[in-house]
Design an enzyme around this catalytic site. Structure first.
Site, short mmCIF file in Angstrom:
data_model
loop_
_atom_site.label_atom_id
_atom_site.label_comp_id
_atom_site.label_asym_id
_atom_site.label_seq_id
_atom_site.Cartn_x
_atom_site.Cartn_y
_atom_site.Cartn_z
N HIS A 308 0.86 -1.19 0.00
CA HIS A 308 0.00 0.00 0.00
C HIS A 308 0.89 1.24 0.00
CE1 HIS A 308 -3.16 2.83 1.13
NE2 HIS A 308 -4.00 1.89 0.77
N ASP A 366 -7.98 -5.28 0.15
CA ASP A 366 -8.47 -6.14 -0.94
C ASP A 366 -8.12 -7.61 -0.77
OD1 ASP A 366 -7.73 -3.30 -2.67
OD2 ASP A 366 -9.71 -4.23 -2.82
C1 SDX Z 1 -6.27 0.02 -2.83
O1 SDX Z 1 -4.43 4.54 -2.06
C2 SDX Z 1 -5.37 3.92 -1.44
O2 SDX Z 1 -5.77 4.28 -0.34
C3 SDX Z 1 -5.98 2.75 -2.16
C4 SDX Z 1 -6.99 1.92 -1.37
C5 SDX Z 1 -8.26 2.70 -1.11
O3 SDX Z 1 -8.97 2.36 -0.15
O4 SDX Z 1 -8.58 3.59 -1.93
O5 SDX Z 1 -6.43 1.54 -0.13
C6 SDX Z 1 -7.41 0.67 -2.14
O6 SDX Z 1 -6.01 0.35 -3.97
C7 SDX Z 1 -5.42 -0.95 -2.09
C8 SDX Z 1 -4.22 -1.48 -2.94
C9 SDX Z 1 -4.74 -2.62 -3.81
N1 SDX Z 1 -3.70 -2.96 -4.82
C10 SDX Z 1 -3.05 -4.16 -4.73
O7 SDX Z 1 -3.20 -4.97 -3.82
C11 SDX Z 1 -2.13 -4.43 -5.91
C12 SDX Z 1 -0.78 -4.96 -5.40
N2 SDX Z 1 -0.06 -3.86 -4.72
C13 SDX Z 1 0.91 -3.10 -5.48
O8 SDX Z 1 0.55 -2.90 -6.81
C14 SDX Z 1 1.40 -1.86 -4.71
O9 SDX Z 1 1.69 -2.27 -3.44
C15 SDX Z 1 0.51 -0.63 -4.64
C16 SDX Z 1 0.06 -0.18 -5.98
C17 SDX Z 1 -0.68 -0.90 -3.78
C18 SDX Z 1 1.34 0.47 -3.99
O10 SDX Z 1 2.31 0.83 -4.90
P1 SDX Z 1 3.41 1.96 -4.56
O11 SDX Z 1 3.07 2.70 -3.33
O12 SDX Z 1 3.66 2.72 -5.79
O13 SDX Z 1 4.64 1.10 -4.15
P2 SDX Z 1 5.74 0.62 -5.15
O14 SDX Z 1 5.10 -0.02 -6.34
O15 SDX Z 1 6.71 1.72 -5.34
O16 SDX Z 1 6.39 -0.56 -4.28
C19 SDX Z 1 7.48 -0.31 -3.42
C20 SDX Z 1 8.33 -1.57 -3.56
C21 SDX Z 1 8.67 -1.89 -5.00
O17 SDX Z 1 9.93 -2.57 -4.99
P3 SDX Z 1 11.27 -1.67 -5.36
O18 SDX Z 1 11.01 -1.04 -6.71
O19 SDX Z 1 11.39 -0.67 -4.23
O20 SDX Z 1 12.39 -2.70 -5.38
O21 SDX Z 1 7.58 -2.72 -3.08
C22 SDX Z 1 7.37 -3.62 -4.16
C23 SDX Z 1 7.63 -2.87 -5.45
O22 SDX Z 1 8.11 -3.74 -6.46
N3 SDX Z 1 5.97 -4.04 -4.09
C24 SDX Z 1 5.56 -5.30 -4.27
C25 SDX Z 1 4.16 -5.25 -4.07
N4 SDX Z 1 3.78 -4.00 -3.80
C26 SDX Z 1 4.91 -3.24 -3.83
N5 SDX Z 1 6.21 -6.44 -4.56
C27 SDX Z 1 5.46 -7.56 -4.66
N6 SDX Z 1 4.11 -7.60 -4.47
C28 SDX Z 1 3.43 -6.46 -4.17
N7 SDX Z 1 2.11 -6.49 -4.01
#
Ligand code: SDX
Length: 431
Positions: A308, A366
């Site tokens: 998140h 989720d």
């Molecule tokens: C919702 O914003 C909100 O409040 C949203 C929400 C709401 O109520 O409105 O809470 C609802 O959207 C919840 C999130 C649902 N999405 C998912 O579950 C999809 C999986 N999650 C990821 O796509 C990700 O965690 C996000 C999109 C939720 C957050 O992305 P960010 O903040 O841009 O974080 P990032 O992609 O920069 O990740 C930081 C690091 C990265 O690694 P590095 O580049 O630093 O090496 O963490 C890794 C990412 O690769 N990472 C993950 C991961 N999520 C982040 N690695 C593996 N699996 C994951 N799920």
């Protein structure tokens, strides 16, 4: 008189320093007011807005490190336990919990608007039967503005309030119509004898052939899910609604833009993607290979329902959702549900894995919601629709707050341009 706190931007090339005010809210981090920067010839650069506050708001507060979520100051755990969805809608919209008479009047107003104009039914026949319900939602909710010309003057507080009631009341009706259209059953009209959530379940699952009463345990579980999803500060879809609203677009068009943004798998589409992921993993023996894939830079696979932007601790909604999962599966005699057991195992393994610990990746709202909704008989392609109908009140409350904000201006970010420098046109025969 306490001295106003300032940030001093200094440069290492002799450019004169720039003083910027530092603003404090009632809770949360201070913000550096950078509005004056453009007068000094600078913009900030922040793709994804990871370090940017876009507005002032009094609606929802999140502390990502402490895993806290407050709606108008009330902790989500208390609202999920003691409140109902329409009471939470009142709270988000007006800022205070309603008195008895206020709640009765609010609930009655919503009930007066649950039907949609009968001509809206014809929109559905234009879609393929297997159209994704979110595609239909974007179209039909946006089309509401074609029917309510009497309340589109956003500068008129009465118009804004009527539009808020219409959206809150009609989005569940349209959502249920999407499902009925998908499964080829007749639309069911709203039943004002039922409460908000019971009426939605009725419109989803009743048929003209027999009597339907919502299961009270399932209805309470869905009510809690909707409370958890009602608002969440300046997330992607809410920011989309605010940006659309900043140009003066009518509220129906703004909410349709929020639905479009929520559909993405990185946002509200994640609940549907979690289920697809669990079904693809299939068995506990395959969890390890998917955890490994989630860590690989060269693999686009992400552990859906994990991570998140704000929560770097447990999403408080995930905890409540897990408990709701247990309740619903026990009520339905599905406590051995293989997907739920797989989800619990996946969560345990991920939370003990150094990669997820180091990157502070925890289950978000989720991760479990899809399992609960599936157990309740709600089709997977309707999961994000349920999220959208729950979040409609958050979008409306945030839109309403923005319209009333004296600092409200059309949203128009700038860029760091990296394209070609000026050059002259070359005629076709010279290329
Ligand atoms: C919702 O914003 C909100 O409040 C949203 C929400 C709401 O109520 O409105 O809470 C609802 O959207 C919840 C999130 C649902 N999405 C998912 O579950 C999809 C999986 N999650 C990821 O796509 C990700 O965690 C996000 C999109 C939720 C957050 O992305 P960010 O903040 O841009 O974080 P990032 O992609 O920069 O990740 C930081 C690091 C990265 O690694 P590095 O580049 O630093 O090496 O963490 C890794 C990412 O690769 N990472 C993950 C991961 N999520 C982040 N690695 C593996 N699996 C994951 N799920």
């Amino acid at each position: 008189m306490t001295q106003e706190r300032k940030a001093i931007l200094t440069f290492n090339d002799g450019t004169p320093p720039i003083e910027l005010p530092v603003l404090s809210g009632t809770l949360g981090p201070d913000v550096i007011d950078i509005r004056a920067l453009s007068k000094h010839g600078f913009f900030t650069y922040d793709p994804g807005f990871q370090s940017t506050g876009s507005c002032r708001s009094s609606i929802t507060y999140i502390d990502g490190d402490a895993g806290q979520l407050f709606y108008r100051g009330y902790p989500i755990e208390q609202l999920a336990e003691h409140s109902d969805f329409l009471e939470v809608c009142y709270l988000l919209l007006y800022g205070e919990l309603p008195t008895g008479p206020q709640k009765f009047e609010f609930d009655s107003m919503v009930k007066q608007h649950t039907m949609v104009h009968d001509q809206m039914n014809r929109f559905f026949t234009g879609f393929r039967r297997d159209a994704h319900p979110m595609a239909i939602m974007v179209g039909v909710v946006g089309a509401l503005s074609a029917f309510y010309h009497d309340s589109l003057d956003i500068s008129n507080p009465h118009h804004r309030e009527v539009s808020a009631f219409r959206l809150l009341a009609k989005v569940p009706t349209i959502a249920a119509m999407c499902h009925k259209y998908n499964v080829g059953e007749p639309f069911m009209y709203p039943q004002n004898r039922l409460d908000y959530v019971g009426n939605f379940l009725y419109m989803m699952f009743a048929t003209p052939c027999g009597h339907y009463e919502p299961n009270p345990v399932l209805a309470r579980a869905l009510e809690r899910i909707m409370i958890l999803h009602a608002d969440h500060e300046q997330n992607a879809s809410t920011s989309t609604v605010r940006l659309a609203g900043s140009s003066g677009s009518n509220p129906f068009a703004c909410i349709a833009s929020g639905i479009a943004c929520l559909w993405g798998p990185a946002h509200g589409g994640a609940n549907e993607a979690v289920l697809a992921m669990l079904e693809e993993i299939g068995d506990e023996s395959r969890i390890g290979q998917y955890i490994d894939r989630a860590k690989r830079k060269d693999d686009s696979f992400r552990l859906m329902g994990f991570g998140h932007r704000v929560y770097k601790n447990m999403d408080p909604r995930a905890d409540i959702m897990r408990r709701t999962c247990h309740e619903v599966l026990d009520e339905l005699g599905l406590h051995d549900d293989p997907l739920f057991k797989l989800a619990l195992k996946l969560e345990k393994i991920a939370l003990e894995d150094d990669y997820f610990i180091e990157k502070k990746l925890y289950p978000n709202v989720d991760f479990y919601s899809g399992i609960v909704l599936r157990a309740m008989g709600i089709p997977t392609n309707m999961f994000t629709v349920i999220f959208a109908l729950s979040r409609t009140i958050g979008w409306v409350a945030q839109w309403h707050e923005m319209i009333g904000d004296p600092e409200n201006k059309i949203g128009r970010p700038r860029q760091l341009y990296q394209g070609a420098r000026q050059r002259d046109y070359v005629p076709l025969d010279k290329r």
